[in-house]
Design an enzyme around this catalytic site. Structure first.
Site, PDB file in Angstrom:
ATOM      1  N   GLU A  12       0.828  -1.207   0.000  1.00 18.61           N
ATOM      2  CA  GLU A  12       0.000   0.000   0.000  1.00 18.61           C
ATOM      3  C   GLU A  12       0.866   1.263   0.000  1.00 18.61           C
ATOM      4  OE1 GLU A  12      -4.126  -1.611   2.030  1.00 18.61           O
ATOM      5  OE2 GLU A  12      -2.702  -0.567   3.326  1.00 18.61           O
TER       6      GLU A  12
ATOM      7  N   GLU B 157      -5.304  -8.400  -0.997  1.00 17.07           N
ATOM      8  CA  GLU B 157      -5.982  -8.219   0.280  1.00 17.07           C
ATOM      9  C   GLU B 157      -7.450  -7.929  -0.011  1.00 17.07           C
ATOM     10  OE1 GLU B 157      -4.518  -5.456   3.218  1.00 17.07           O
ATOM     11  OE2 GLU B 157      -2.433  -5.857   2.694  1.00 17.07           O
TER      12      GLU B 157
END
Length: 484
Positions: free
Chosen positions: A188, A382
């Site tokens: 991220e 995810e």
């Protein structure tokens, strides 16, 4: 729906949330080891949970406690990984995303030689995964940089951290070249703006408030350069290796069709995607450079940086996807939390126990958007829902809400594939209960496997299967065709 043959099914973990053993076998402290559980803080108040400064870091390092610093204990994956891998193999996993804790290999980030005990742990882990037929997908930086680099250099703000990181990655590539083919550089990477310390070791109190945004983008630039160098190094050391970037997919809809809402939404989308743009195309988008100019942001770059970025483009794009948001210029619009962000609430969507809006169709939208933009293979690395689980008197855990969440999201992912999106795999977050990234809770449970531990660290750590365990096993066995 037709998931391709060889599609990877599995789950995703982060070392700092599962391993524990924070000071064992030569491991040094990471930024995760000073993250605190604040039981009296609203679980949706991410800003309060992410608060950090030099005083709090010093206080943490004077303490050996792992009750209020729960990432120090995790779920003891460090000692129980064979048990957990056996459960993942029972579900039929063909891929497991894990991360390498940088401070197991280089405790301060600046050692001349790596820590052999740390290297051996991951050799053993990857070897066992291979034995069980589980392909490792390895994240090199997943919110666990050396604390020493944060306190000494203010993290990635200092360009010297590039060399520390590339040395760590080089050692990993050489050591695991026969065990790991698929890699991710930064988890991220866009989150540096939302939580600079967790992502990049930046201690905000050291930076003038009006310079914090510029500081974050400067640190990001160093990460992007490092990522490009690492991609090139991996390709040279491991023939046939694939290196990807990883983005928080924060898909945003306009709250209304008012042009101002549409423009605000467009700006938010461009900001979210530009991190992947640089990884894929090897250059900053012109629109982002103009945004920097408008905001008075000046990045210091070195000669050769542009060439480095061009030479180290990624092979695939991966993302986390949990929720969508809407955007509006209306200052009175109701806002709701998401993945460490706040967005305008969408009245058409349900919400999780933590207020995150649940939008399965948004996953299909996101995958089509990403594939149309980049034309590279995608992986969802995810996707999941944090929920409160109840253990029944007979030990069973009935979680139909989790099954329904995954059923809908996997269905929409299949529809995106049917529309032409090229996908390599899907790893749920998380296949086993772990310490939550933002709130450091255990009671925010994601797994198909229940771990007997509460927020204060009490419990036996025994593992048990939830109803969703058998359901996901069936999904994998049928390659996504049976979601009933």
């Amino acid at each position: 729906m037709s998931f391709p043959q060889g599609f990877f099914w599995g789950g995703a973990l982060a070392a700092n949330q599962v391993e524990g053993a924070w000071n064992v076998d030569g491991k040094g402290p990471s930024v995760a080891d000073v993250a605190t559980y604040k039981p009296n803080t609203d679980v949706k108040d991410y800003k309060a949970h992410m608060t950090i400064n030099d005083e709090l870091i010093e206080q943490a390092m004077q303490s050996k406690d792992d009750t209020f610093y729960p990432k120090r204990r995790g779920i003891d994956f460090y000692h129980r990984y064979k048990e957990d891998l056996a459960l993942f193999a029972e579900m039929g996993f063909t891929m497991l995303r894990v991360s390498i804790a940088w401070t197991r290999i280089f405790p301060t980030g600046e050692e001349a030689e790596p820590n052999e005990k740390g290297l051996q742990f991951y050799t053993d882990l990857f070897t066992e995964m291979r034995r069980l037929g589980i392909e490792p997908l390895v994240t090199l930086s997943h919110y666990e940089m050396p604390l020493a680099l944060a306190t000494k250099y203010n993290g990635w703000v200092d360009r010297r951290v590039i060399e520390c990181f590339t040395r760590f990655c080089h050692v990993c590539f050489v050591r695991y070249k026969d065990l790991v083919k698929y890699w991710l550089t930064f988890n991220e990477v866009d989150s540096i703006i939302r939580h600079p310390f967790t992502t990049a070791g930046i201690i905000p109190s050291r930076v003038p408030e009006d310079k914090l945004l510029e500081t974050c983008y400067q640190a990001l630039h160093h990460q992007l350069v490092a990522s490009a160098l690492v991609v090139k190094d991996c390709h040279e050391i491991i023939p046939g290796s694939k290196v990807g970037c990883m983005l928080t997919k924060l898909t945003t809809y306009a709250r209304t069709c008012a042009p101002d809402d549409e423009l605000a939404t467009q700006a938010k989308t461009l900001e979210n995607l530009f991190y992947a743009d640089v990884h894929v195309w090897g250059e900053y988008p012109r629109l982002i450079l103009k945004m920097f100019e408008r905001k008075g942001i000046t990045l210091h770059t070195e000669p050769g940086d542009a060439e480095i970025l061009k030479a180290g483009c990624v092979d695939f794009v991966s993302c986390s996807y949990y929720m969508t948001m809407t955007e509006s210029v209306d200052p009175n619009a109701e806002r709701t939390p998401g993945n460490t962000v706040l967005g305008v609430k969408n009245p058409y969507l349900a919400t999780s126990d933590w207020g995150w809006q649940i939008d399965p169709k948004g996953l299909r939208y996101s995958l089509i958007e990403l594939y149309d933009r980049y034309r590279l293979p995608l992986m969802v690395v995810e996707n999941g829902v944090g929920a409160k689980d109840t253990v029944e008197p007979d030990g069973s855990i009935h979680d139909p809400y989790r099954i329904e969440y995954f059923r809908q999201h996997i269905s929409e992912m299949g529809k995106a594939i049917d529309e032409g999106v090229e996908m390599w795999g899907y790893t749920s977050w998380a296949p086993i209960d772990l310490i939550s990234a933002s709130t450091n809770q255990m009671s925010k449970r994601y797994g198909f496997i229940y771990v007997d531990q509460d927020d204060m660290g009490n419990g036996t750590l025994a593992r048990s299967r939830k109803d969703s365990f058998a359901w996901y096993k069936k999904v994998i066995a049928t390659n996504g065709t049976d979601l009933t």
